[in-house]
Scaffold this motif. Structure first.
Motif, mmCIF file in Angstrom:
data_model
loop_
_atom_site.group_PDB
_atom_site.id
_atom_site.type_symbol
_atom_site.label_atom_id
_atom_site.label_comp_id
_atom_site.label_asym_id
_atom_site.label_seq_id
_atom_site.Cartn_x
_atom_site.Cartn_y
_atom_site.Cartn_z
ATOM 1 N N VAL A 88 1.382 16.452 9.413
ATOM 2 C CA VAL A 88 0.638 15.263 9.001
ATOM 3 C C VAL A 88 1.525 14.034 9.174
ATOM 4 O O VAL A 88 2.714 14.136 9.464
ATOM 5 C CB VAL A 88 0.166 15.360 7.534
ATOM 6 C CG1 VAL A 88 -0.797 16.502 7.339
ATOM 7 C CG2 VAL A 88 1.358 15.496 6.596
ATOM 8 N N ALA A 89 0.917 12.867 8.978
ATOM 9 C CA ALA A 89 1.659 11.606 8.908
ATOM 10 C C ALA A 89 1.506 11.069 7.489
ATOM 11 O O ALA A 89 0.398 10.997 6.970
ATOM 12 C CB ALA A 89 1.118 10.601 9.919
ATOM 13 N N VAL A 90 2.603 10.715 6.861
ATOM 14 C CA VAL A 90 2.595 10.228 5.482
ATOM 15 C C VAL A 90 2.939 8.750 5.490
ATOM 16 O O VAL A 90 4.053 8.367 5.872
ATOM 17 C CB VAL A 90 3.600 11.001 4.603
ATOM 18 C CG1 VAL A 90 3.562 10.473 3.170
ATOM 19 C CG2 VAL A 90 3.309 12.493 4.632
ATOM 20 N N LYS A 91 1.993 7.906 5.131
ATOM 21 C CA LYS A 91 2.221 6.461 5.050
ATOM 22 C C LYS A 91 2.549 6.105 3.606
ATOM 23 O O LYS A 91 1.698 6.201 2.716
ATOM 24 C CB LYS A 91 0.999 5.677 5.515
ATOM 25 C CG LYS A 91 1.180 4.165 5.413
ATOM 26 C CD LYS A 91 -0.055 3.403 5.878
ATOM 27 C CE LYS A 91 -0.125 3.353 7.365
ATOM 28 N NZ LYS A 91 0.939 2.521 7.980
ATOM 29 N N VAL A 92 3.785 5.715 3.363
ATOM 30 C CA VAL A 92 4.240 5.307 2.026
ATOM 31 C C VAL A 92 4.037 3.809 1.914
ATOM 32 O O VAL A 92 4.670 3.029 2.634
ATOM 33 C CB VAL A 92 5.717 5.681 1.809
ATOM 34 C CG1 VAL A 92 6.161 5.242 0.426
ATOM 35 C CG2 VAL A 92 5.917 7.178 1.980
ATOM 36 N N PHE A 138 -7.229 2.842 -7.022
ATOM 37 C CA PHE A 138 -6.637 3.224 -5.743
ATOM 38 C C PHE A 138 -7.153 4.576 -5.270
ATOM 39 O O PHE A 138 -7.589 4.738 -4.141
ATOM 40 C CB PHE A 138 -5.110 3.250 -5.872
ATOM 41 C CG PHE A 138 -4.405 3.749 -4.651
ATOM 42 C CD1 PHE A 138 -4.226 2.921 -3.557
ATOM 43 C CD2 PHE A 138 -3.932 5.047 -4.578
ATOM 44 C CE1 PHE A 138 -3.573 3.374 -2.425
ATOM 45 C CE2 PHE A 138 -3.294 5.509 -3.449
ATOM 46 C CZ PHE A 138 -3.115 4.665 -2.376
ATOM 47 N N LEU A 139 -7.117 5.576 -6.174
ATOM 48 C CA LEU A 139 -7.573 6.920 -5.798
ATOM 49 C C LEU A 139 -9.053 6.929 -5.452
ATOM 50 O O LEU A 139 -9.492 7.619 -4.535
ATOM 51 C CB LEU A 139 -7.286 7.908 -6.928
ATOM 52 C CG LEU A 139 -5.816 8.281 -7.109
ATOM 53 C CD1 LEU A 139 -5.645 9.221 -8.290
ATOM 54 C CD2 LEU A 139 -5.259 8.940 -5.861
ATOM 55 N N ALA A 140 -9.843 6.133 -6.192
ATOM 56 C CA ALA A 140 -11.281 6.084 -5.914
ATOM 57 C C ALA A 140 -11.539 5.495 -4.528
ATOM 58 O O ALA A 140 -12.373 5.987 -3.762
ATOM 59 C CB ALA A 140 -11.995 5.256 -6.984
ATOM 60 N N GLU A 141 -10.801 4.425 -4.177
ATOM 61 C CA GLU A 141 -10.992 3.810 -2.874
ATOM 62 C C GLU A 141 -10.481 4.712 -1.750
ATOM 63 O O GLU A 141 -11.057 4.779 -0.668
ATOM 64 C CB GLU A 141 -10.271 2.452 -2.822
ATOM 65 C CG GLU A 141 -10.917 1.368 -3.675
ATOM 66 C CD GLU A 141 -12.325 1.045 -3.200
ATOM 67 O OE1 GLU A 141 -13.185 0.774 -4.036
ATOM 68 O OE2 GLU A 141 -12.566 1.087 -1.987
ATOM 69 N N CYS A 142 -9.381 5.430 -2.035
ATOM 70 C CA CYS A 142 -8.879 6.383 -1.041
ATOM 71 C C CYS A 142 -9.895 7.483 -0.776
ATOM 72 O O CYS A 142 -10.079 7.916 0.355
ATOM 73 C CB CYS A 142 -7.561 7.005 -1.525
ATOM 74 S SG CYS A 142 -6.166 5.884 -1.421
ATOM 75 N N GLU A 143 -10.568 7.929 -1.831
ATOM 76 C CA GLU A 143 -11.582 8.964 -1.677
ATOM 77 C C GLU A 143 -12.736 8.453 -0.818
ATOM 78 O O GLU A 143 -13.281 9.173 0.026
ATOM 79 C CB GLU A 143 -12.105 9.395 -3.050
ATOM 80 C CG GLU A 143 -13.188 10.474 -3.011
ATOM 81 C CD GLU A 143 -12.665 11.788 -2.447
ATOM 82 O OE1 GLU A 143 -11.438 11.967 -2.357
ATOM 83 O OE2 GLU A 143 -13.498 12.629 -2.085
ATOM 84 N N ALA A 144 -13.096 7.163 -1.004
ATOM 85 C CA ALA A 144 -14.167 6.573 -0.196
ATOM 86 C C ALA A 144 -13.760 6.514 1.270
ATOM 87 O O ALA A 144 -14.537 6.857 2.165
ATOM 88 C CB ALA A 144 -14.496 5.173 -0.716
ATOM 89 N N LEU A 145 -12.497 6.112 1.536
ATOM 90 C CA LEU A 145 -12.032 6.034 2.914
ATOM 91 C C LEU A 145 -11.897 7.426 3.520
ATOM 92 O O LEU A 145 -12.109 7.618 4.706
ATOM 93 C CB LEU A 145 -10.691 5.304 2.961
ATOM 94 C CG LEU A 145 -10.146 4.966 4.357
ATOM 95 C CD1 LEU A 145 -11.134 4.147 5.145
ATOM 96 C CD2 LEU A 145 -8.821 4.232 4.249
ATOM 97 N N LEU A 163 -0.628 7.548 1.603
ATOM 98 C CA LEU A 163 -1.795 8.145 2.245
ATOM 99 C C LEU A 163 -1.316 9.245 3.192
ATOM 100 O O LEU A 163 -0.317 9.070 3.901
ATOM 101 C CB LEU A 163 -2.572 7.095 3.043
ATOM 102 C CG LEU A 163 -3.205 5.953 2.252
ATOM 103 C CD1 LEU A 163 -3.799 4.935 3.212
ATOM 104 C CD2 LEU A 163 -4.259 6.469 1.315
ATOM 105 N N VAL A 164 -2.014 10.358 3.195
ATOM 106 C CA VAL A 164 -1.703 11.449 4.108
ATOM 107 C C VAL A 164 -2.748 11.407 5.228
ATOM 108 O O VAL A 164 -3.948 11.543 4.982
ATOM 109 C CB VAL A 164 -1.731 12.810 3.388
ATOM 110 C CG1 VAL A 164 -1.405 13.935 4.365
ATOM 111 C CG2 VAL A 164 -0.740 12.817 2.231
#
Length: 640
Positions: free
Chosen positions: A331-335, A347-354, A382-383
């Protein structure tokens, strides 16, 4: 009054010209809406408003023009649905052209009222739904163009009455099912384009289908048969009835056993639901498995975020290559670059949407992490799916210190990448809630194993702004990240709001960089000279002086390969030996693409092209260059 430089809106008072029989305002710069008073032209025979910048809906009052025989509203910015009143004009006998706008909805059933129409063109819009069966009532139709929309379903059987058709284009839609065999009987049909749909089954072999140059069925992976020149696979021969009965005797017991096994598995699953949630997640699908990660897991996967796993550093943070030993997933991990105390719940809610956003040209978000690192600082990451072919930046500007052989992109590859990026932007710009990228540049454009483009970092600005707003009272920071130097829209530097037009500017600069090989931040661009002005001054006669040399070298290599296959005729062309036909093709392609780049990167946001128009024109440029387009003469005069 056509082909002038008239600007402004069409005067409402023009509706007083009750006895007007023909009005031609085409190829000007009119803007605003078409006035409803135009419906007062009860004596009007012909109306030409094409190639302007008209906005808004097509006025239903046009239905009052009962003597209208020709209407052309193409190449504007019209939106909304096609009014039923317009399609009820039985007087229309020459042409109705609504092409290259932004019309939505279905093609109304009232289209069957155009019984005397000779040409109907609704191509390059955003129309959807099924092709209405009433279209078969238009038995005088000679030319029908519906390409570049989102029509779905099958080609209606009722169209078999349209025997006078000479040119039919259904390409670049979502049509499916079999190609109607009745098209073989259309003796007048000379050009038939069904490419880039989802048709299946056997291609007919008679009538227009006998002429390989008169038809196009590419982009339909489920087709078979047809004449040999099409190069399609052979259709499978149906088995005999006795063989099928024999197979049934085998298949039925297998199905019974399978059903029993499924029932047993369902019972087992119900028992498993009583166990802990952790074990349940462990047995779920691989996609759900990558829903969340802890800081410790990502630390281990990236070998402590070591430098040898560092893929790149950008405006929003650093990207590392990660490897999960448990299943071999790369994978690619964007810190994300966030060094603030306190977690952002949103943040987690928006990540789930994306994570649920699906598009062929968007990087896929596999998971997210909102945690605390070992120093007590906020940690967000983000993974993402890993892209083996790296970024466009690495292809356009390869590093000389790398041991690998330098890589380069040919003209076709660059066209494909540019179109894929346009698709991704168009997808997000036309969502229910439009999303701006804000940092479009080569390093954010990634390529997978098949060289398919994936745009990354869409929505990251929104994530960062929410994280800052949750943890800080300094609201100005939430909009501080608006792009990278050289690619950021000029209005952002003056405090302008984020908009999709800012992305259009970045796309234009990206396009210019892709085909000139020059970054917008190079030292040569100073004292008022920018990448855009550099290209603009070279158009159209000095294009070859500014084009990326690596691109031209690729064309030379491809020409050598063609020579080895028996091609002899050639001419000198700017240090490259290529054919006269290819010279014109390459030159025309480059002039058109760079012209779009200049138009998209205009200083004023209002003067920039719309992404829908960019997608359409880039597709036409690529099709013409590859020789697969079947567009009629004069349809795309703006590219010349």
């Amino acid at each position: 009054m056509d082909h002038n430089n008239f600007t402004g809106t069409i005067p409402v008072s023009m509706g007083r010209l009750h006895r007007l029989q023909m009005l031609d305002l085409s190829s000007n710069r009119f803007s605003g809406q078409i006035p409803t008073s135009i419906g007062n032209f009860t004596e009007l025979n012909e109306l030409y408003l094409q190639e302007n910048s008209l906005l808004g809906n097509i006025p239903p009052s046009l239905g009052n023009c009962q003597k209208l025989i020709a209407l052309n509203l193409s190449q504007n910015n019209l939106n909304g649905t096609i009014p039923k009143q317009l399609l009820s004009l039985s007087s229309l006998s020459i042409s109705l052209n609504l092409a290259r706008n932004f019309l939505i909805g279905s093609l109304p059933m009232e289209v069957g009222g155009l019984k005397n129409i000779g040409e109907l063109d609704v191509s390059e819009n955003k129309l959807s739904g099924e092709i209405p069966g009433t279209l078969g009532s238009c038995q005088s139709l000679e030319r029908l163009y519906m390409e570049g929309n989102a029509f779905q379903g099958t080609i209606p059987q009722s169209l078999n009455t349209m025997r006078g058709l000479g040119d039919l284009d259904f390409s670049r839609n979502n049509l499916s099912g079999l190609i109607p065999k009745y098209l073989e009987n259309f003796t007048s049909l000379q050009k038939l384009n069904l490419s880039f749909n989802d048709f299946e089954g056997q291609v007919p072999v008679q009538g227009v289908f006998e002429n390989a140059s008169g038809i196009s069925v590419i982009g339909n992976s489920k087709l078979c048969g047809g004449i040999p020149k099409l190069g399609l696979p052979k259709c499978l021969v149906l088995r005999s009835k006795s063989r099928r009965f024999l197979n049934l005797k085998v298949i039925i017991p297998v199905i019974v056993v399978a059903v029993c096994l499924i029932l047993l598995l369902l019972c087992f699953a119900l028992l498993r639901r009583r166990k802990s949630r952790q074990k349940h997640l462990h047995t779920s699908s691989s996609e759900d498995r990558y829903k969340n990660f802890s800081y410790a897991e990502l630390l281990k996967a990236t070998d402590g975020f070591s430098s040898h796993n560092l893929i790149g550093v950008g405006s929003y943070g650093s990207v590392y290559k990660g490897y999960f030993v448990s299943d071999g997933q790369i994978v690619a991990v964007k810190v994300l670059n966030l060094q603030r105390q306190g977690a952002s719940r949103s943040f987690l809610a928006e990540c789930e949407a994306l994570r649920n956003v699906r598009h062929r040209n968007l990087i896929k978000v596999l998971a997210s992490c909102s945690s605390i690192d070992f120093k007590g600082n906020d940690f967000k990451a983000l993974v993402l799916q890993y892209m083996p072919n790296g970024s466009l930046e690495e292809w356009l500007h390869p590093k000389t210190d790398k041991e690998d052989l330098p890589r380069s992109l040919n003209l076709t590859q660059r066209l494909n990448i540019a179109i894929d990026v346009a698709y991704a932007l168009d997808f997000h710009h036309h969502c229910q809630t439009p999303i701006s990228h804000c940092d479009l540049k080569p390093s954010n454009i990634l390529l997978d194993n098949d060289m398919v483009t994936h745009v990354s970092d869409f929505g990251i600005t929104r994530f960062l702004s929410m994280a800052v707003d949750d943890n800080s009272t300094n609201k100005t920071n939430s909009i501080s990240v608006k792009g990278s130097i050289g690619y950021v829209a000029p209005e952002y530097g003056m405090g302008g709001n984020v908009s999709t037009l800012g992305d259009m500017y970045s796309y234009g600069i990206l396009l210019l960089e892709m085909f000139t090989g020059k970054r917008p931040t190079e030292n040569m661009f100073k004292d008022g000279l920018s990448l855009r002005e550099f290209v603009k001054m070279a158009l159209p006669n000095r294009v070859l002086d500014i084009v990326d040399l690596q691109l031209l070298k690729q064309q030379k290599e491809e020409h050598k390969q063609e020579q080895e296959q028996g091609i002899e005729e050639e001419i000198a062309f700017n240090h490259i030996n290529i054919h006269e036909d290819e010279r014109e093709s390459v030159l025309g392609c480059l002039v058109s693409v760079l012209g779009i780049g200049v138009a998209c990167s205009a200083e004023s946001p209002r003067e920039r092209m719309q992404m829908k128009a960019v997608v359409n024109q880039m597709q036409v440029i690529r099709d013409n260059f590859l020789g697969v387009g079947m567009h009629r003469e004069g349809c795309y005069k703006s590219l010349s």
